[in-house]
Structures are given as structure tokens and as C-alpha cells.
Write an enzyme that holds these catalytic residues in place. Structure first.
Site, PDB file in Angstrom:
ATOM      1  N   LYS A 177       0.859  -1.195   0.000  1.00  0.00           N
ATOM      2  CA  LYS A 177       0.000   0.000   0.000  1.00  0.00           C
ATOM      3  C   LYS A 177       0.889   1.238   0.000  1.00  0.00           C
ATOM      4  O   LYS A 177       1.443   1.626   1.017  1.00  0.00           O
ATOM      5  CB  LYS A 177      -0.917   0.041   1.228  1.00  0.00           C
ATOM      6  CG  LYS A 177      -2.018   1.094   1.028  1.00  0.00           C
ATOM      7  CD  LYS A 177      -2.594   1.632   2.295  1.00  0.00           C
ATOM      8  CE  LYS A 177      -1.794   2.710   2.939  1.00  0.00           C
ATOM      9  NZ  LYS A 177      -1.566   3.929   2.129  1.00  0.00           N
ATOM     10  N   GLY A 230       6.824   4.692   8.308  1.00  0.00           N
ATOM     11  CA  GLY A 230       6.001   5.887   8.451  1.00  0.00           C
ATOM     12  C   GLY A 230       6.208   6.506   9.818  1.00  0.00           C
ATOM     13  O   GLY A 230       7.220   6.255  10.478  1.00  0.00           O
ATOM     14  N   SER A 231       5.232   7.264  10.252  1.00  0.00           N
ATOM     15  CA  SER A 231       5.400   8.013  11.498  1.00  0.00           C
ATOM     16  C   SER A 231       5.309   7.096  12.723  1.00  0.00           C
ATOM     17  O   SER A 231       4.687   6.028  12.682  1.00  0.00           O
ATOM     18  CB  SER A 231       4.323   9.084  11.582  1.00  0.00           C
ATOM     19  OG  SER A 231       3.052   8.463  11.608  1.00  0.00           O
ATOM     20  N   THR A 232       5.883   7.567  13.810  1.00  0.00           N
ATOM     21  CA  THR A 232       5.830   6.809  15.061  1.00  0.00           C
ATOM     22  C   THR A 232       4.394   6.686  15.552  1.00  0.00           C
ATOM     23  O   THR A 232       3.992   5.636  16.066  1.00  0.00           O
ATOM     24  CB  THR A 232       6.743   7.489  16.103  1.00  0.00           C
ATOM     25  OG1 THR A 232       8.095   7.324  15.647  1.00  0.00           O
ATOM     26  CG2 THR A 232       6.605   6.883  17.480  1.00  0.00           C
ATOM     27  N   GLY A 235       2.823   4.022  13.612  1.00  0.00           N
ATOM     28  CA  GLY A 235       3.514   2.781  13.997  1.00  0.00           C
ATOM     29  C   GLY A 235       2.934   2.197  15.281  1.00  0.00           C
ATOM     30  O   GLY A 235       2.721   0.990  15.401  1.00  0.00           O
ATOM     31  N   GLU A 252       9.541   0.924  10.735  1.00  0.00           N
ATOM     32  CA  GLU A 252      10.609   1.916  10.490  1.00  0.00           C
ATOM     33  C   GLU A 252       9.956   3.268  10.658  1.00  0.00           C
ATOM     34  O   GLU A 252       9.173   3.684   9.801  1.00  0.00           O
ATOM     35  CB  GLU A 252      11.168   1.762   9.068  1.00  0.00           C
ATOM     36  CG  GLU A 252      11.788   0.416   8.763  1.00  0.00           C
ATOM     37  CD  GLU A 252      13.062   0.157   9.541  1.00  0.00           C
ATOM     38  OE1 GLU A 252      13.688   1.133  10.017  1.00  0.00           O
ATOM     39  OE2 GLU A 252      13.421  -1.015   9.695  1.00  0.00           O
ATOM     40  N   CYS A 286      13.577  10.543   7.359  1.00  0.00           N
ATOM     41  CA  CYS A 286      13.489  10.039   8.733  1.00  0.00           C
ATOM     42  C   CYS A 286      14.811  10.191   9.467  1.00  0.00           C
ATOM     43  O   CYS A 286      14.848  10.440  10.662  1.00  0.00           O
ATOM     44  CB  CYS A 286      13.060   8.575   8.703  1.00  0.00           C
ATOM     45  SG  CYS A 286      14.060   7.572   7.609  1.00  0.00           S
ATOM     46  N   GLU A 387       9.563  15.382  15.981  1.00  0.00           N
ATOM     47  CA  GLU A 387       9.966  15.304  14.580  1.00  0.00           C
ATOM     48  C   GLU A 387       9.157  16.330  13.776  1.00  0.00           C
ATOM     49  O   GLU A 387       7.932  16.283  13.762  1.00  0.00           O
ATOM     50  CB  GLU A 387       9.691  13.899  14.045  1.00  0.00           C
ATOM     51  CG  GLU A 387      10.207  13.713  12.634  1.00  0.00           C
ATOM     52  CD  GLU A 387       9.879  12.339  12.057  1.00  0.00           C
ATOM     53  OE1 GLU A 387       8.717  11.908  12.163  1.00  0.00           O
ATOM     54  OE2 GLU A 387      10.780  11.728  11.480  1.00  0.00           O
TER      55      GLU A 387
HETATM   56  P1  NAD Z   1       2.362   8.266   8.018  1.00  0.00           P
HETATM   57  O1  NAD Z   1       2.634   7.453   9.232  1.00  0.00           O
HETATM   58  O2  NAD Z   1       1.333   9.306   8.079  1.00  0.00           O
HETATM   59  O3  NAD Z   1       1.927   7.310   6.798  1.00  0.00           O
HETATM   60  C1  NAD Z   1       2.737   6.238   6.387  1.00  0.00           C
HETATM   61  C2  NAD Z   1       1.869   5.203   5.692  1.00  0.00           C
HETATM   62  O4  NAD Z   1       0.962   4.669   6.652  1.00  0.00           O
HETATM   63  C3  NAD Z   1       1.014   5.767   4.556  1.00  0.00           C
HETATM   64  O5  NAD Z   1       0.940   4.810   3.524  1.00  0.00           O
HETATM   65  C4  NAD Z   1      -0.344   5.944   5.212  1.00  0.00           C
HETATM   66  O6  NAD Z   1      -1.425   5.892   4.305  1.00  0.00           O
HETATM   67  C5  NAD Z   1      -0.372   4.761   6.165  1.00  0.00           C
HETATM   68  N1  NAD Z   1      -1.265   4.906   7.304  1.00  0.00           N
HETATM   69  C6  NAD Z   1      -1.681   6.054   7.914  1.00  0.00           C
HETATM   70  N2  NAD Z   1      -2.526   5.763   8.917  1.00  0.00           N
HETATM   71  C7  NAD Z   1      -2.650   4.409   8.958  1.00  0.00           C
HETATM   72  C8  NAD Z   1      -3.386   3.495   9.774  1.00  0.00           C
HETATM   73  N3  NAD Z   1      -4.170   3.919  10.756  1.00  0.00           N
HETATM   74  N4  NAD Z   1      -3.261   2.177   9.540  1.00  0.00           N
HETATM   75  C9  NAD Z   1      -2.461   1.730   8.557  1.00  0.00           C
HETATM   76  N5  NAD Z   1      -1.756   2.535   7.732  1.00  0.00           N
HETATM   77  C10 NAD Z   1      -1.836   3.860   7.936  1.00  0.00           C
HETATM   78  O7  NAD Z   1       3.766   8.834   7.556  1.00  0.00           O
HETATM   79  P2  NAD Z   1       4.081   9.785   6.338  1.00  0.00           P
HETATM   80  O8  NAD Z   1       3.613  11.154   6.695  1.00  0.00           O
HETATM   81  O9  NAD Z   1       3.612   9.167   5.077  1.00  0.00           O
HETATM   82  O10 NAD Z   1       5.688   9.739   6.311  1.00  0.00           O
HETATM   83  C11 NAD Z   1       6.479  10.489   7.149  1.00  0.00           C
HETATM   84  C12 NAD Z   1       6.907   9.661   8.348  1.00  0.00           C
HETATM   85  O11 NAD Z   1       7.574   8.479   7.899  1.00  0.00           O
HETATM   86  C13 NAD Z   1       7.918  10.387   9.223  1.00  0.00           C
HETATM   87  O12 NAD Z   1       7.586  10.196  10.570  1.00  0.00           O
HETATM   88  C14 NAD Z   1       9.231   9.692   8.893  1.00  0.00           C
HETATM   89  O13 NAD Z   1      10.200   9.770   9.902  1.00  0.00           O
HETATM   90  C15 NAD Z   1       8.776   8.305   8.640  1.00  0.00           C
HETATM   91  N6  NAD Z   1       9.764   7.572   7.842  1.00  0.00           N
HETATM   92  C16 NAD Z   1      10.540   6.646   8.476  1.00  0.00           C
HETATM   93  C17 NAD Z   1      11.526   5.964   7.750  1.00  0.00           C
HETATM   94  C18 NAD Z   1      12.419   4.935   8.417  1.00  0.00           C
HETATM   95  O14 NAD Z   1      13.037   4.162   7.688  1.00  0.00           O
HETATM   96  N7  NAD Z   1      12.525   4.894   9.727  1.00  0.00           N
HETATM   97  C19 NAD Z   1      11.690   6.237   6.395  1.00  0.00           C
HETATM   98  C20 NAD Z   1      10.869   7.190   5.793  1.00  0.00           C
HETATM   99  C21 NAD Z   1       9.902   7.854   6.525  1.00  0.00           C
END
Ligand code: NAD
Length: 506
Positions: A177, A230-232, A235, A252, A286, A387
Site C-alpha cells: 500500500k 512511516g510516522s511513530t 507505527g 521503520e 526520517c 519530529e
Molecule cells: P504516516 O505514518 O502518516 O503514513 C505512512 C503510511 O501509513 C502511509 O501509507 C499511510 O497511508 C499509512 N497509514 C496512515 N494511517 C494508517 C493506519 N491507521 N493504519 C495503517 N496505515 C496507515 O507517515 P508519512 O507522513 O507518510 O511519512 C512520514 C513519516 O515516515 C515520518 O515520521 C518519517 O520519519 C517516517 N519515515 C521513516 C523511515 C524509516 O526508515 N525509519 C523512512 C521514511 C519515513
């Protein structure tokens, strides 16, 4: 207008809900493409297809060399289509041309590197405990099953490869996704996967919204593992949902990485590296070097030279070769970043650079925030702890190596860190005390698909890349094979058999 359908069970299909959305160019708000938005029903169909492709053995049962050959073909095809993919990545994600070129190169490389891992040995004898004449002990590394991969918008195609690469190498099937904000290159990847003839259902790609398609994937009982970037905050939510049926999980997540400049650093190198660490992709990384900790002996000179150099970075059209800093992904992200800048001002920290929207008329339609630098920031403040995910650098001073380590570790995150010094022994001593999954000494951002990457603390769970990352997509089974030990010599003979034999004698 470019249009993309969902990719499920080897076919390009409309969303069952009929919903479509436009994805926007962060540079000027224009429409890049229209895409089908996956609903819960679409996710269910994608999981069924992945389940069938896994349970039938079509992918996990295929000889590893053949799986590797498919993956290599995907990597080669990405290289062939690189120019088109670079352009689409710039349009859809606001990546600068330079970043997008690196991303597409690294995407192809990831498929090639993981294809070699696919062909590797997944059964190993445990020579330290196997004893001929007594027992042989083996470990089998078996694919975990159906993987639900959920990725963010900051590295759209590269993140897709970083999930698909190890999952396919391990023998798993996947429902990917992509972020609702950047579906374009992931759907181009679906076309490539289709062209190389990967068996139907092995990879399914369904862009959609997190609370809808994302949660449906995490909750689905047919999914064995969630691989999330994605975001903490999200996560944590995924961790809770996955607890229901003990899904395997790699997370991650976010970071607030400390970048330590010691008094004996090569100052020019450290300035360039710190700017690159912080402002690459407008701070939307990130592992960005968002907290700069500078030794008090060199603080004033270092900071004023850094600010002068930062002024020369060019904000602009990401399609322009000379642009250093492009737009943020969305208006929502732009206003979030402005909120943090406001918070830093309210806390009374000095703004040495930026602090607002750009007044360049040619950038007025885009999501632009000026590169911003706050000085003498208290490490306990909001802008030092949270962040921001935009071009906002917070700078603090320290007076000893111990204090630098204490400040660096004083956040909930632990993704990355860096130390700049000419004294490698001193830098390594500090690196060993930092609670971070990756530490660079006199460098930043260099990741390698062969070296594990992931977070301490709330930056994540598990590791990506290399053999260690591959094993996150596997269950490990121990097989103990009896080697013909006589019955009377078995450890359980006295407690079980002999008692029974005595009993029968009575
Ligand atoms: P986000 O957490 O908002 O979204 C990430 C993904 O999760 C998207 O595909 C989103 O549609 C999905 N998502 C959102 N809510 C969800 C839910 N309730 N259930 C399942 N999936 C859901 O993050 P973002 O704004 O897309 O990306 C930025 C974040 O990603 C930052 O916090 C960044 O640090 C982190 N990031 C981490 C790494 C790493 O390797 N540690 C790499 C890149 C980005």
C-alpha cells in the site's frame, strides 16, 4: 491525464468502490495523475490473491534461482525506464532531480542486491550442536507468508523496493500500500512487474488511505506480517492492531537525530555535511540531521559559517538542475512545519535563518518553507524533541563529550546520529554510547542495502537490509533429527520407558 488502476492478482482493476483521486504536484498544485483508491474490499481481494500465490507454492516453492531471475529482471527494467521514472518521481513527490535520480538508481540496485540474497542458502546445519551418532540439528529459514507493506511518501519508489526486495527474496507474497500522496511510481512499478511476468498474486499494489486501506491490511487475518515505514504515531497504532493475531512486524518510524560537531572537527567538512544531513529533501527524511549539537569552543564561528552557507542553498522548482531545496509534500505538511516554527519563536529561540514562507512569486503555488535555523535551543523544548519533517534545524551547544552524548540520547527517538571529528578514536567512543540504529562518523545519509538500518526506542522495531533484514521476512525453524541413538541411551528412557517396563513386570 495519466490514470492508474489498482494491481490485484495480475490484473489492473478499478476500485470496487469506484473511488478515484487526483495526486498533486507539490511544486505548483497541478494534477499529476488520477488513481483508483483502494477500499477495504479491494484490500481483501488483494490479500486473497497474495494468499493463493503463497499457499499454492507458486512463489515460495519456486527454485530460488528462478525467483532471483525475476527480481533481477525487475531491477533491469527499472534501469531501462529510469528517465521516465525520475520525471514522474519529481512531479509526484517534489523530489529534486538529483534526489530522484539517486532514488531510481537505488531502487534498481535494491532489486538486484536482494535478488542475490534470494538465491542464497536458507537451510543451515548447526555445526556447534550437531553430533554424528547422536543428532543432527538444522535451521530452516522459511518465508513468513503474506506480507502487508505500508510505505510513506518521502521516497515513494525506493521504499517500495526496500519492502518488495527482501519480501520476494524470502519467498513471501506481498500486498503493497503506497501512500495516498504519491501513488504514481508505485503503479509504474506494477506495470514493470506485470511486464516481466511475475506470477499473478505474488505482488499486488493498492494505493489508498491509511485509516481505510491501511488498517484493513493490518487487521486482515490472511496477512502474516506487516512491514511498515512511516510516522511513530501510526507505527504505535499498527503495533496495537497487529497484537490481535500476533502478526510479525517491522516498523521503520520517525527520528530526531543528533549531529555532534566536536571541537576538533574539520569545520568545512562538518558544515557541508550538516547542511546535507539536515536539508536533503527539504528535511523530509526520517534520518535527517535535525538536531545539531556543537562544542562550545567552536560554536560561534561554526554556526555563523553554517548560516552563511545555508543562505546560498537555492529553493526552487525541483525539475530545475540548480535547485537544492524543493517543496514539501502537501499544504498540510507545510502548515504543520509553520506550526513548529511558531512554537520555536514563542519559546524565544533566535531565528538565524528563514522562518517563513518564501516570497518568490514563481513558488507561490507550491508548498514551500524557507530553510530555517534556530540557535541556542533548549533540548527539552518542543522543537528539539518532536519530529518536524521539514527544513527546520535546531542548534544547541555542549561543553564535554559526556554532555553531547546525554543531549543526543535525550529524545524518544533513536534512528540515526553523527559525529564530526578528526580524532576517530574519540568519535568512535561517542558513537558507541549513542542510542541510535545508525551512526555516521564524518558522513551523513549513507545507507547501504547490505547493512542493517532501523531504530532504537520509538524509531522502530526490527531492521531492514542485508541478511538481517531478510530474516525479518522469515520464520526460523529448528529441526532436530535423531541419528540412531539406542533406546536405552535416550535422556528420557529412565523417566518414561523404564518406568513403564518396570510397571509391566509387576
Ligand atoms: P504516516 O505514518 O502518516 O503514513 C505512512 C503510511 O501509513 C502511509 O501509507 C499511510 O497511508 C499509512 N497509514 C496512515 N494511517 C494508517 C493506519 N491507521 N493504519 C495503517 N496505515 C496507515 O507517515 P508519512 O507522513 O507518510 O511519512 C512520514 C513519516 O515516515 C515520518 O515520521 C518519517 O520519519 C517516517 N519515515 C521513516 C523511515 C524509516 O526508515 N525509519 C523512512 C521514511 C519515513
Amino acid at each position: 491525464m495519466r490514470e492508474y488502476k489498482l494491481y490485484i492478482d495480475g490484473k489492473f482493476v478499478d476500485s470496487r468502490s469506484g473511488r478515484v483521486d487526483d495526486t498533486l504536484n507539490p511544486f505548483d498544485g497541478s494534477v499529476v495523475a488520477r488513481f483508483a483508491v483502494a477500499s477495504r474490499e479491494d484490500v481483501n481481494a488483494a490479500v486473497s490473491a497474495a494468499r493463493k500465490a503463497f499457499d499454492s507454492g507458486v512463489w515460495p516453492g519456486m527454485p530460488a534461482a528462478d525467483r532471483a531471475a525475476y527480481m533481477k529482471k525487475i531491477g533491469d527494467r527499472i534501469n531501462e525506464k529510469a528517465a521516465q521514472l525520475v520525471e514522474l518521481e519529481v512531479l509526484d513527490s517534489g523530489s529534486t532531480l538529483k534526489k530522484a535520480r539517486e532514488d531510481i538508481f537505488l531502487t534498481a540496485r535494491a532489486f538486484n542486491i536482494f535478488s542475490r540474497l534470494a538465491a542464497g542458502e536458507n537451510e543451515r546445519e548447526m555445526t556447534d550442536i550437531s553430533k554424528p551418532g547422536f543428532a543432527r540439528n538444522y535451521l530452516r529459514y522459511e518465508p513468513v507468508g503474506v506480507v502487508g507493506a505500508i510505505i510513506p511518501w518521502n521516497f515513494p519508489l525506493k521504499m517500495a523496493a526496500w519492502k518488495l526486495g527482501p519480501a520476494l527474496a524470502a519467498g513471501c507474497t506481498v500486498v503493497l500500500k503506497p501512500s495516498e500522496l504519491t501513488p504514481v511510481t508505485a503503479m509504474e512499478l506494477a506495470k514493470i512487474i506485470d511486464e516481466v511476468g511475475l506470477p499473478a498474486g505474488v505482488v499486488n499494489i493498492v494505493p489508498g488511505y491509511g485509516p481505510d486501506a491501511g488498517e484493513a491490511l493490518v487487521r486482515h487475518p490472511g496477512v502474516d506480517k506487516i512491514a511498515f515505514t512511516g510516522s511513530t504515531a501510526v507505527g504505535k497504532k499498527i503495533m496495537e492492531l497487529a497484537a490481535n493475531d500476533f502478526k510479525r512486524l517491522t516498523l521503520e518510524c520517525g527520528g530526531k537525530s543528533a549531529n555532534i560537531v566536536l571541537d576538533d572537527a574539520d569545520m568545512d567538512l562538518a558544515i557541508d555535511g550538516s547542511l546535507y544531513g539536515m536539508f536533503y529533501h527539504s528535511g523530509q527524511c526520517c534520518e535527517a540531521a535535525t538536531r545539531l549539537l556543537v562544542h562550545e569552543k567552536v560554536y560561534d564561528g561554526f554556526v555563523s559559517a553554517l548560516v552563511e552557507k545555508a543562505k546560498r542553498m537555492k529553493l526552487g522548482d525541483p525539475m530545475d538542475e540548480s535547485t537544492d531545496i524543493g517543496p514539501l509534500i502537501s499544504k498540510k505538511q507545510e502548515s504543520r512545519v509553520f506550526g513548529y516554527i511558531e512554537s520555536g519563536r514563542k519559546d524565544g529561540f533566535k531565528v538565524a535563518l528563514g522562518g517563513g514562507a518564501t516570497c518568490l512569486p514563481e513558488l507561490s503555488k507550491g508548498n514551500f518553507v524557507e530553510p530555517t535555523i534556530f540557535l541556542d535551543v533548549d533540548n527539552r523544548s518542543k522543537i528539539a524533541q518532536e519530529e518536524i519533517f521539514g527544513p527546520v534545524l535546531v542548534v544547541s551547544r555542549f561543553s564535554s563529550d559526556e554532555e553531547a552524548v546525554r543531549l543526543a540520547n535525550d529524545v524518544v527517538y533513536g534512528l540515526a546520529a553523527g559525529v564530526w571529528s578528526k580524532d576517530i578514536v574519540r568519535a568512535r567512543k561517542i558513537a558507541e554510547k549513542l542510542k541510535a540504529g545508525t551512526v555516521w562518523i564524518n558522513e551523513w545519509h549513507l545507507l547501504n542495502e547490505r547493512a542493517p538500518f532501523g531504530g532504537y526506542k520509538q524509531s522502530g522495531v526490527g531492521r531492514e537490509f542485508g541478511r538481517i533484514g531478510l530474516e525479518e521476512y522469515m520464520e526460523i525453524k529448528h529441526i532436530h533429527v535423531d541419528d540412531g541413538v539406542p533406546r536405552q541411551k535416550r535422556s528420557w528412557y529412565d523417566t518414561v520407558v523404564s518406568k513403564g517396563e518396570e510397571g509391566s513386570k509387576q
